[in-house]
Design an enzyme around this catalytic site. Structure first.
Site, PDB file in Angstrom:
ATOM      1  N   SER A 132      10.324 -12.731 -38.158  1.00 14.92           N
ATOM      2  CA  SER A 132      10.906 -13.916 -38.794  1.00 14.92           C
ATOM      3  C   SER A 132      12.038 -14.497 -37.957  1.00 14.92           C
ATOM      4  O   SER A 132      12.321 -15.696 -38.042  1.00 14.92           O
ATOM      5  CB  SER A 132      11.403 -13.576 -40.201  1.00 14.92           C
ATOM      6  OG  SER A 132      12.319 -12.504 -40.173  1.00 14.92           O
ATOM      7  N   HIS A 185      18.481 -14.377 -39.606  1.00 16.81           N
ATOM      8  CA  HIS A 185      17.732 -15.630 -39.499  1.00 16.81           C
ATOM      9  C   HIS A 185      18.597 -16.736 -38.898  1.00 16.81           C
ATOM     10  O   HIS A 185      18.106 -17.561 -38.125  1.00 16.81           O
ATOM     11  CB  HIS A 185      17.224 -16.041 -40.877  1.00 16.81           C
ATOM     12  CG  HIS A 185      16.116 -15.181 -41.375  1.00 16.81           C
ATOM     13  ND1 HIS A 185      15.679 -15.201 -42.688  1.00 16.81           N
ATOM     14  CD2 HIS A 185      15.351 -14.245 -40.747  1.00 16.81           C
ATOM     15  CE1 HIS A 185      14.688 -14.328 -42.837  1.00 16.81           C
ATOM     16  NE2 HIS A 185      14.477 -13.745 -41.672  1.00 16.81           N
TER      17      HIS A 185
END
Length: 257
Positions: A132, A185
Site C-alpha cells: 500500500s 501511507h
C-alpha cells in the site's frame, strides 16, 4: 434491474499475459513471498518494518516490507490496487528504471522516513508491511499529472484541489480499515509528490548508462515484454518481433496504452 459487468477469465488472462517485465517480477515476488510465509512464517517477521529493531544489520527490512503482507486478503487487495499503477509507471519510464526504483529508493526512502517519525516524533513502534505504500506513492504521482489539467473537482458547493485526493483517501482508509498506518501511507504519498514534481529524478541512473546496459545485455531481444528506456528510438515496448513478411505489406499497430 441494473446490469453488472460479468467477470471474464479470458480478459483477465489476457491482461496478465500483457503485463510488462518489471511489473511481472514485482507481482511474482509479492505472491511468491506470501506463499512462502505459509510454511515459513518467520519470513514475515524477518522482512517486516519494525522501527525499534532498525540498525545497520536490519536494512533489508526497508526493501522487503512492501513485498510482505499480513494475510491473503491483505495481499490480494494491495495487488489489485498496485499492479495497474506499476504497469503504467513502467510503460512510461521503462523496465530498468522501474526495477531500480522499486527495489531501492521507493522502498528505502518512505521506509526510512517512517522509521524516523515513529521513533523520534510519535515515539512508537508500529510494525508495517504491504504494497500500500507503493499504491499511495503512485497515486500521488498520477494525481499531480491530473492536477495540471484539472486543478479542482467539485463536491457540492466546494472546490477541492485535485492533488489532495490521495490524502483524503489515506485519511478515509485509516478511519475505515483497521490496522492501517496513517504515517506509513503519508510517507509513501509524500515521495510520490516529490517524484511527480521532479525533485528526486536524480534517483534514476543516467539514461546513457541505462541504454548501454540494454545494448550490452541485449535486453530488448532476450526479455519478453521488456520496456525500453530509450522510447524515442525503440518505442514503448522495444523492438517488436520480426517475420519474413516485409513491413510495408502489413498494417502496424502501436502496443500499450
Amino acid at each position: 434491474m441494473p446490469s453488472f459487468p460479468q467477470f471474464n477469465p479470458a480478459r483477465l488472462r489476457s491482461y496478465i499475459f500483457r503485463l510488462p517485465f518489471a511489473t511481472r517480477i514485482l507481482v511474482v515476488a509479492i505472491v511468491g513471498l506470501w506463499i512462502a510465509t505459509v510454511p515459513f512464517p518467520w519470513i514475515r517477521e524477518f522482512g517486516r518494518l519494525e522501527p525499534a529493531k532498525m540498525d545497520l544489520t536490519q536494512m533489508h527490512r526497508l526493501n522487503l516490507f512492501p513485498l510482505l503482507h499480513l494475510n491473503f486478503l491483505h495481499m490480494i487487495f494491495n495487488l489489485l490496487a498496485v499492479t495497474p499503477l506499476i504497469e503504467r509507471f513502467e510503460s512510461e519510464y521503462g523496465t530498468l528504471v522501474t526495477l531500480a526504483l522499486f527495489t531501492g529508493p521507493f522502498g528505502t526512502i518512505p521506509g526510512g522516513l517512517y522509521t524516523l517519525l515513529e521513533l523520534y516524533v510519535v515515539r512508537s513502534n508500529t510494525i508495517v508491511m504491504g504494497a500500500s505504500v507503493w499504491v499511495f506513492l503512485l497515486l500521488s504521482a498520477e494525481v499531480m499529472k491530473t492536477h495540471k489539467t484539472n486543478p479542482n473537482f467539485n463536491v457540492g458547493p466546494y472546490k477541492i484541489p485535485t492533488w489532495t485526493t490521495p490524502l483524503i483517501l489515506i485519511v478515509v482508509t485509516s478511519i475505515l480499515v483497521p490496522h492501517v498506518s496513517l504515517i506509513g501511507h503519508l510517507c509513501g504519498a509524500g515521495l510520490g509528490y516529490l517524484w511527480a514534481s521532479g525533485y528526486i529524478k536524480f534517483l534514476v541512473p543516467p539514461e546513457k548508462i541505462l541504454r548501454w546496459i540494454e545494448t550490452k545485455l541485449n535486453l530488448l531481444g532476450r526479455l519478453p515484454h521488456y520496456v525500453s528506456v530509450d522510447q524515442k528510438t525503440y518505442g514503448r515496448y522495444g523492438v517488436l518481433p520480426t517475420s519474413s513478411v516485409p513491413l510495408g505489406e502489413v498494417p502496424g499497430q502501436r502496443l500499450g496504452p
